[in-house]
Design a protein around this motif. Structure first.
Motif, short mmCIF file in Angstrom:
data_model
loop_
_atom_site.label_atom_id
_atom_site.label_comp_id
_atom_site.label_asym_id
_atom_site.label_seq_id
_atom_site.Cartn_x
_atom_site.Cartn_y
_atom_site.Cartn_z
N ASN A 135 45.05 73.60 55.86
CA ASN A 135 46.03 73.21 56.48
C ASN A 135 46.64 71.61 55.35
N GLU A 136 47.10 72.24 54.39
CA GLU A 136 47.42 71.04 53.67
C GLU A 136 47.58 69.80 54.37
N ALA A 137 48.58 69.67 55.14
CA ALA A 137 49.02 68.19 55.80
C ALA A 137 47.44 67.43 56.20
N GLY A 138 46.24 68.32 56.29
CA GLY A 138 45.29 67.57 56.97
C GLY A 138 44.52 67.40 55.89
N LEU A 139 44.23 67.95 54.93
CA LEU A 139 43.50 67.60 53.72
C LEU A 139 44.45 66.49 52.83
N ALA A 140 45.94 65.88 53.16
CA ALA A 140 46.66 64.97 52.55
C ALA A 140 46.65 63.61 53.50
N PHE A 141 46.05 63.97 54.81
CA PHE A 141 45.57 62.67 54.99
C PHE A 141 44.09 62.08 54.39
N TYR A 142 43.19 63.21 54.58
CA TYR A 142 42.35 62.66 54.23
C TYR A 142 42.29 61.91 52.80
N ASP A 143 43.71 62.44 51.60
CA ASP A 143 43.70 61.52 49.97
C ASP A 143 44.44 60.78 50.63
N ARG A 144 44.82 60.49 51.87
CA ARG A 144 45.74 59.32 51.95
C ARG A 144 44.51 58.09 52.20
N LEU A 145 43.86 58.32 52.51
CA LEU A 145 42.24 57.41 53.17
C LEU A 145 41.94 57.11 52.69
N ILE A 146 41.53 58.50 51.64
CA ILE A 146 40.45 58.05 50.50
C ILE A 146 40.71 56.86 49.30
N ASP A 147 42.31 57.24 49.29
CA ASP A 147 43.45 56.51 47.88
C ASP A 147 42.99 55.09 48.63
N ALA A 148 43.83 54.94 50.35
CA ALA A 148 43.26 53.45 50.49
C ALA A 148 42.56 52.67 50.53
N LEU A 149 41.02 53.56 50.51
CA LEU A 149 39.51 52.18 50.01
C LEU A 149 39.60 52.61 49.34
N LEU A 150 39.99 53.40 48.27
CA LEU A 150 39.54 52.83 46.63
C LEU A 150 40.63 51.87 46.21
N ALA A 151 41.57 51.73 46.44
CA ALA A 151 42.56 50.85 46.18
C ALA A 151 41.88 49.22 47.12
N ALA A 152 40.96 49.35 48.00
CA ALA A 152 40.88 48.10 49.01
C ALA A 152 39.44 48.17 48.07
N ASN A 153 38.73 48.58 47.53
CA ASN A 153 37.56 47.78 46.62
C ASN A 153 36.50 48.55 47.53
N ILE A 154 37.18 49.65 48.76
CA ILE A 154 35.61 49.85 49.54
C ILE A 154 35.24 51.54 49.39
N GLU A 155 34.04 51.89 49.23
CA GLU A 155 33.31 53.36 48.81
C GLU A 155 33.49 53.99 50.32
N PRO A 156 33.83 55.20 49.70
CA PRO A 156 34.05 55.81 50.85
C PRO A 156 32.71 56.65 50.81
N TRP A 157 32.37 56.96 52.50
CA TRP A 157 30.92 57.15 52.29
C TRP A 157 31.03 58.54 53.06
#
Ligand code: FCB
Length: 453
Positions: free
Chosen positions: A91-113
């Motif tokens: 489900n591409e939309a599902g992956l896209a949600f986590y893309d957005r989350l990970i990108d937002a975390l990185l932009a905020a300088n927060i490491e995704p675990w």
């Protein structure tokens, strides 16, 4: 010794507990969807349909994390959101949600675990036997591959499975957690064996395919005995109590960690459970389970105080009347965060991350618009001071994730238990950082020095 300069300060959450939007954009169902609808299964008949609506509020939530000063955020990926029937069509939309989350975390300088599995098993695969089916191993490997291929260009910190002790014992044994099965120990050890193999297969996938050099661990329950005194005999009794299997159930550390880290099931457990409940080990299974890990992630909330009996074995000490408890009625035992990681480090010799610790508390928005939670501050301060002692004792402890970022869906307790640093009004979705959030920010900024006042 105290917290090293690169000690990692974070907070944790999991997909089903916060995301909501369980059927949005093509997501498939997980075992929690029907479980929550089963009369009496969840407090108040609550469910995760909306939860914190993090799915639609991720930008706001990442902004709050930034405000909190988090260095890292531990989250999980919902398997059926990404693979609606567990395997096959993505489900591409599902992956896209986590893309957005990970990108937002990185932009905020927060490491995704990233945790791959925090209990929301796809319903479609459960209908084919779930963890009781040996094919679960291949199914989980397929899911892992989708996740690693998509996110490992940005994610390098991985946890395979969260608390197998809980999703096996309570999900397949006691029936208090999805899928709500009440099976004998034989079937629990079968389901557990497959989950451990799935863990191993997942590690293999990460190591084989990750684009960024990966750091791989898991996040398991730490069942801790704490010594009543610092006498060597009490310490030894607590060590035995923490590491020996003395009950015919799967609520322990070593049934899981010995095969994963040392490549064999513990003798005492095999003996106690007997041949009828022996795990269905086939050739090569233990090699698959026994993949090298980079760290041991452990979730610790409480512990059992013990003293040594005449034979040096642990004798539980009854908590005196009126001993402190959380809103959940879990005992408050700060030394569990000293002895738990210490014993685990001694036995398994892997760097330790505390992947969860925190408390449920009775929090509400006060007339002044703030949420005052002095108990959360005091609890966390006491536990972190003990963690610092474990570091001074020589345990290699690299980080701490507070459970949880937000008040959220606490499984069978529904929304009754509030674990967040941030208050959530579940009727409106409004977030209010609690006093503890400001306090935790100070701990992070001072790298723990503010613990000492
Ligand atoms: C742990 C779970 C986590 C949360 C906390 C309170 O067992 O991993 O999801 O429910 O307890």
């Amino acid at each position: 010794m105290t917290f090293s300069s690169n000690f990692l300060w974070g907070a944790a959450a999991s997909s089903y507990q916060i995301e909501g939007a369980t059927t949005a954009d093509g997501a498939g169902l997980s075992i929690f969807d029907p479980f929550c609808r089963r009369p009496g299964a969840v407090f108040g008949g609550h469910n995760g349909d909306v939860a914190c609506d993090h799915y639609h509020r991720l930008d706001e939530d990442v902004a709050l994390m930034k405000q909190l000063g988090l260095r890292a955020y531990r989250f999980s990926v919902s398997w059926p959101r990404v693979l609606p029937t567990g395997i096959g069509k993505v489900n591409e939309a599902g992956l896209a949600f986590y893309d957005r989350l990970i990108d937002a975390l990185l932009a905020a300088n927060i490491e995704p675990w990233l945790t791959l599995f925090h209990w929301d098993y796809p319903l479609a695969l459960y209908n084919r036997g779930g963890w009781l089916n040996r094919e679960s191993v291949a199914w989980f490997a397929e899911f892992s591959q989708v996740i690693v291929d998509r996110f490992s260009d940005r994610v390098s910190k991985w946890m395979t499975i969260n608390e197998p002790q809980v999703f096996i014992k309570f999900g397949y044994g006691d029936g208090t957690l999805a899928p709500g099965l009440k099976l004998g120990l034989d079937e629990q050890t079968r389901a557990c064996h497959h989950a451990l193999m799935a863990h191993g297969a997942c590690v293999q996938v990460i190591r084989a395919r990750a684009k960024l050099p990966p750091t791989v661990g898991w996040a398991v329950v730490g069942r801790v005995d704490v010594p009543a005194t610092d006498s060597p005999t009490d310490i030894e009794a607590a060590r035995r109590g923490s590491m020996n299997i003395t009950q015919p159930d799967l609520w322990n550390n070593t049934w899981y960690a010995d095969p994963v880290i040392a490549g064999h099931y513990p003798e005492d457990g095999l003996k106690l459970f007997g041949p009828a409940a022996a795990p269905p080990v086939e050739r090569g299974d233990l090699q698959l389970i026994n993949q090298k890990l980079d760290f041991y992630g452990v979730n610790i909330y409480d512990g059992r105080p013990v003293k040594a009996d005449a034979n040096g074995n642990p004798e539980p000490i009854t908590f005196p009347p009126g001993s402190p408890q959380t809103a959940f009625r879990w005992w408050i035992v700060p030394p569990s965060l000293r002895w738990g990681p210490r014993f685990l480090f001694e036995r398994y010799k892997l760097p330790i991350y505390i992947t969860e610790n925190g408390l449920s508390n009775i929090d509400w928005v006060s007339l002044d618009g703030k949420v005052h939670d002095p108990q959360r501050i005091d609890y966390t301060q006491r536990y972190l001071l003990e963690l610092e002692r474990a570091i001074s004792d020589g345990a290699d402890i690299r980080g701490y994730f507070h459970w949880s970022l937000l008040d959220n869906f606490e499984w069978a307790a529904g929304y009754k238990e509030r674990f967040g640093l941030i208050h959530v009004d579940f009727a409106t979705g409004t977030r209010t950082p609690k006093d503890s959030a400001t306090w935790y920010r100070g701990i992070i900024e001072s790298n723990g020095r503010a613990l000492h006042g």
